[in-house]
Scaffold this active site. Structure first.
Site, PDB file in Angstrom:
ATOM      1  N   GLY A  56     -30.554   5.989 -12.011  1.00  0.00           N
ATOM      2  CA  GLY A  56     -29.511   6.490 -11.022  1.00  0.00           C
ATOM      3  C   GLY A  56     -28.349   5.399 -10.292  1.00  0.00           C
ATOM      4  O   GLY A  56     -28.140   5.715  -9.242  1.00  0.00           O
ATOM      5  N   SER A  57     -28.587   4.158 -10.840  1.00  0.00           N
ATOM      6  CA  SER A  57     -27.648   3.241 -10.136  1.00  0.00           C
ATOM      7  C   SER A  57     -26.273   3.722  -9.910  1.00  0.00           C
ATOM      8  O   SER A  57     -25.562   3.406  -8.985  1.00  0.00           O
ATOM      9  CB  SER A  57     -27.862   1.925 -10.796  1.00  0.00           C
ATOM     10  OG  SER A  57     -27.415   1.911 -12.029  1.00  0.00           O
ATOM     11  N   LEU A  88     -19.563  14.710 -28.472  1.00  0.00           N
ATOM     12  CA  LEU A  88     -20.261  13.837 -27.722  1.00  0.00           C
ATOM     13  C   LEU A  88     -19.134  12.491 -27.444  1.00  0.00           C
ATOM     14  O   LEU A  88     -19.058  11.935 -28.331  1.00  0.00           O
ATOM     15  CB  LEU A  88     -21.500  13.204 -28.557  1.00  0.00           C
ATOM     16  CG  LEU A  88     -22.337  12.277 -27.878  1.00  0.00           C
ATOM     17  CD1 LEU A  88     -23.049  12.901 -26.621  1.00  0.00           C
ATOM     18  CD2 LEU A  88     -23.370  11.748 -28.747  1.00  0.00           C
ATOM     19  N   THR A 132     -16.022  16.464 -23.127  1.00  0.00           N
ATOM     20  CA  THR A 132     -15.725  17.929 -24.144  1.00  0.00           C
ATOM     21  C   THR A 132     -17.023  18.267 -24.769  1.00  0.00           C
ATOM     22  O   THR A 132     -18.217  17.216 -24.549  1.00  0.00           O
ATOM     23  CB  THR A 132     -14.648  17.350 -25.217  1.00  0.00           C
ATOM     24  OG1 THR A 132     -15.286  16.586 -26.072  1.00  0.00           O
ATOM     25  CG2 THR A 132     -13.449  16.936 -24.397  1.00  0.00           C
ATOM     26  N   THR A 140     -22.474  -3.556 -13.829  1.00  0.00           N
ATOM     27  CA  THR A 140     -22.210  -3.959 -12.521  1.00  0.00           C
ATOM     28  C   THR A 140     -20.676  -3.513 -12.271  1.00  0.00           C
ATOM     29  O   THR A 140     -20.073  -3.206 -11.231  1.00  0.00           O
ATOM     30  CB  THR A 140     -22.042  -5.717 -12.540  1.00  0.00           C
ATOM     31  OG1 THR A 140     -21.266  -6.172 -13.282  1.00  0.00           O
ATOM     32  CG2 THR A 140     -23.327  -6.130 -12.119  1.00  0.00           C
ATOM     33  N   GLN A 141     -19.871  -3.352 -13.378  1.00  0.00           N
ATOM     34  CA  GLN A 141     -18.565  -3.005 -13.463  1.00  0.00           C
ATOM     35  C   GLN A 141     -18.560  -1.404 -13.729  1.00  0.00           C
ATOM     36  O   GLN A 141     -17.714  -0.554 -12.939  1.00  0.00           O
ATOM     37  CB  GLN A 141     -17.961  -3.402 -14.780  1.00  0.00           C
ATOM     38  CG  GLN A 141     -17.760  -4.831 -15.235  1.00  0.00           C
ATOM     39  CD  GLN A 141     -16.973  -5.317 -13.923  1.00  0.00           C
ATOM     40  OE1 GLN A 141     -15.769  -4.840 -13.447  1.00  0.00           O
ATOM     41  NE2 GLN A 141     -17.509  -6.299 -13.114  1.00  0.00           N
ATOM     42  N   LEU A 171     -25.388  18.138 -24.032  1.00  0.00           N
ATOM     43  CA  LEU A 171     -25.034  19.613 -23.681  1.00  0.00           C
ATOM     44  C   LEU A 171     -24.559  20.609 -24.560  1.00  0.00           C
ATOM     45  O   LEU A 171     -23.842  20.254 -25.411  1.00  0.00           O
ATOM     46  CB  LEU A 171     -24.052  19.402 -22.361  1.00  0.00           C
ATOM     47  CG  LEU A 171     -24.565  18.328 -21.185  1.00  0.00           C
ATOM     48  CD1 LEU A 171     -23.489  18.030 -20.203  1.00  0.00           C
ATOM     49  CD2 LEU A 171     -25.463  19.211 -20.493  1.00  0.00           C
ATOM     50  N   HIS A 174     -19.780   6.072 -19.805  1.00  0.00           N
ATOM     51  CA  HIS A 174     -20.482   5.736 -21.072  1.00  0.00           C
ATOM     52  C   HIS A 174     -20.375   4.391 -21.177  1.00  0.00           C
ATOM     53  O   HIS A 174     -19.434   3.677 -21.183  1.00  0.00           O
ATOM     54  CB  HIS A 174     -19.895   6.456 -22.395  1.00  0.00           C
ATOM     55  CG  HIS A 174     -20.336   6.137 -23.565  1.00  0.00           C
ATOM     56  ND1 HIS A 174     -21.518   6.580 -24.015  1.00  0.00           N
ATOM     57  CD2 HIS A 174     -20.082   5.192 -24.532  1.00  0.00           C
ATOM     58  CE1 HIS A 174     -21.849   6.339 -25.106  1.00  0.00           C
ATOM     59  NE2 HIS A 174     -21.039   5.481 -25.591  1.00  0.00           N
ATOM     60  N   ARG A 211     -32.360  24.201 -26.083  1.00  0.00           N
ATOM     61  CA  ARG A 211     -31.270  23.664 -25.329  1.00  0.00           C
ATOM     62  C   ARG A 211     -30.598  24.615 -24.503  1.00  0.00           C
ATOM     63  O   ARG A 211     -30.267  24.401 -23.162  1.00  0.00           O
ATOM     64  CB  ARG A 211     -30.417  23.195 -26.466  1.00  0.00           C
ATOM     65  CG  ARG A 211     -30.008  21.613 -26.220  1.00  0.00           C
ATOM     66  CD  ARG A 211     -28.976  21.197 -27.548  1.00  0.00           C
ATOM     67  NE  ARG A 211     -29.826  20.281 -28.225  1.00  0.00           N
ATOM     68  CZ  ARG A 211     -30.407  18.826 -27.785  1.00  0.00           C
ATOM     69  NH1 ARG A 211     -30.057  18.596 -26.490  1.00  0.00           N
ATOM     70  NH2 ARG A 211     -31.006  18.168 -28.297  1.00  0.00           N
TER      71      ARG A 211
HETATM   72  C1  GAR Z   1     -25.645   3.578 -17.773  1.00  0.00           C
HETATM   73  O1  GAR Z   1     -25.237   2.211 -18.261  1.00  0.00           O
HETATM   74  C2  GAR Z   1     -24.469   4.867 -18.194  1.00  0.00           C
HETATM   75  O2  GAR Z   1     -23.383   4.224 -18.570  1.00  0.00           O
HETATM   76  C3  GAR Z   1     -25.477   5.020 -19.326  1.00  0.00           C
HETATM   77  O3  GAR Z   1     -26.776   5.076 -19.165  1.00  0.00           O
HETATM   78  C4  GAR Z   1     -26.855   3.939 -17.980  1.00  0.00           C
HETATM   79  C5  GAR Z   1     -27.316   4.734 -16.743  1.00  0.00           C
HETATM   80  O4  GAR Z   1     -28.009   3.750 -15.831  1.00  0.00           O
HETATM   81  N1  GAR Z   1     -25.224   6.350 -19.995  1.00  0.00           N
HETATM   82  C6  GAR Z   1     -25.116   6.702 -21.287  1.00  0.00           C
HETATM   83  O5  GAR Z   1     -25.670   5.943 -22.084  1.00  0.00           O
HETATM   84  C7  GAR Z   1     -24.512   7.996 -21.187  1.00  0.00           C
HETATM   85  N2  GAR Z   1     -24.238   8.324 -23.017  1.00  0.00           N
HETATM   86  P1  GAR Z   1     -27.974   4.240 -14.301  1.00  0.00           P
HETATM   87  O6  GAR Z   1     -28.859   5.718 -14.471  1.00  0.00           O
HETATM   88  O7  GAR Z   1     -28.602   3.260 -13.355  1.00  0.00           O
HETATM   89  O8  GAR Z   1     -26.883   5.173 -13.677  1.00  0.00           O
END
Ligand code: GAR
Length: 196
Positions: free
Chosen positions: A12-13, A152, A149, A180-181, A101, A117, A73
């Site tokens: 969840g960062s 995926l 959308t 970080t970005q 989803l 992503h 699902r």
């Molecule tokens: C992040 O890098 C995000 O872009 C990626 O999962 C990580 C979650 O990190 N998402 C995907 O791959 C979605 N297809 P976080 O839980 O620390 O935010």
């Protein structure tokens, strides 16, 4: 008040970056918006601890609980939607939410559903984006904030960040540089949507 609901599956960062930015920039006053709930499909994630510490409502909808349903699902998404809709979200933010989803879910939140992503879309949809970028010999990688959308990792691009791929990068070192970005572009993209 514009409610933001954030869906997570793990650390969840990105969610934390959005919450911290909302606090620092005083979105309640400036944008008439607040993060009203964090929903996870997994219990005991770091992200839920952070959300609780910041006084935000948390909910767990465990996808595994729906495994025995005839349409697992659809059943999971229906339960998720019921929890989300209690908060009447203006914006639904996927932040490391690692579930595909259903089209019905995506249609229900059309126009208010966004994702981040870890690649420069449209390149490298799906999983293992960093390893695949290194394997392909890319000199640059990055992250994309996009509308969701039912295809995926497609949908209008709202923001992107680019980082170099270094000669000695592993998937992990590249992922850390990209992350970080992500923490910069995602809160900024959310704020921009709330301002309209
Ligand atoms: C992040 O890098 C995000 O872009 C990626 O999962 C990580 C979650 O990190 N998402 C995907 O791959 C979605 N297809 P976080 O839980 O620390 O935010």
């Amino acid at each position: 008040m514009k409610n933001i609901v954030i869906l997570i599956s793990g650390a969840g960062s990105n969610m934390a970056a959005i919450v911290r930015t909302a606090e620092k920039q005083n979105w309640t006053q400036r944008l008439n918006a607040r993060v009203s709930a964090i929903i996870s499909n997994k219990a005991d994630t770091e992200g839920l601890v952070f959300a609780k510490e910041h006084g935000i409502a948390t909910v767990v909808v465990d996808h595994k609980a729906f495994a025995g349903e005839p349409q697992p699902r659809e059943a999971f998404d229906a339960a998720l939607m019921a929890e989300i809709d209690k908060h009447q979200p203006h914006l639904l933010v996927l932040a490391g939410f690692m579930r595909i989803l259903t089209p019905g879910f995506v249609a229900h939140y059309e126009g208010r559903l966004i994702n981040i992503h870890p690649s420069l879309l449209p390149a490298f949809t799906g999983l293992n984006t960093h390893a695949r970028a290194i394997e392909a010999g890319c000199k640059f990688a990055g992250a994309t904030v996009h509308r969701v959308t039912d295809q995926l990792d497609h949908g209008d691009i709202l923001a992107q960040a680019v980082v170099p791929v270094l000669d000695d990068d592993t998937a992990d070192t590249l992922a850390a540089r990209v992350l970080t970005q992500e923490h910069l572009i995602y809160p900024k993209a959310v704020a921009a949507l709330l301002a309209h």
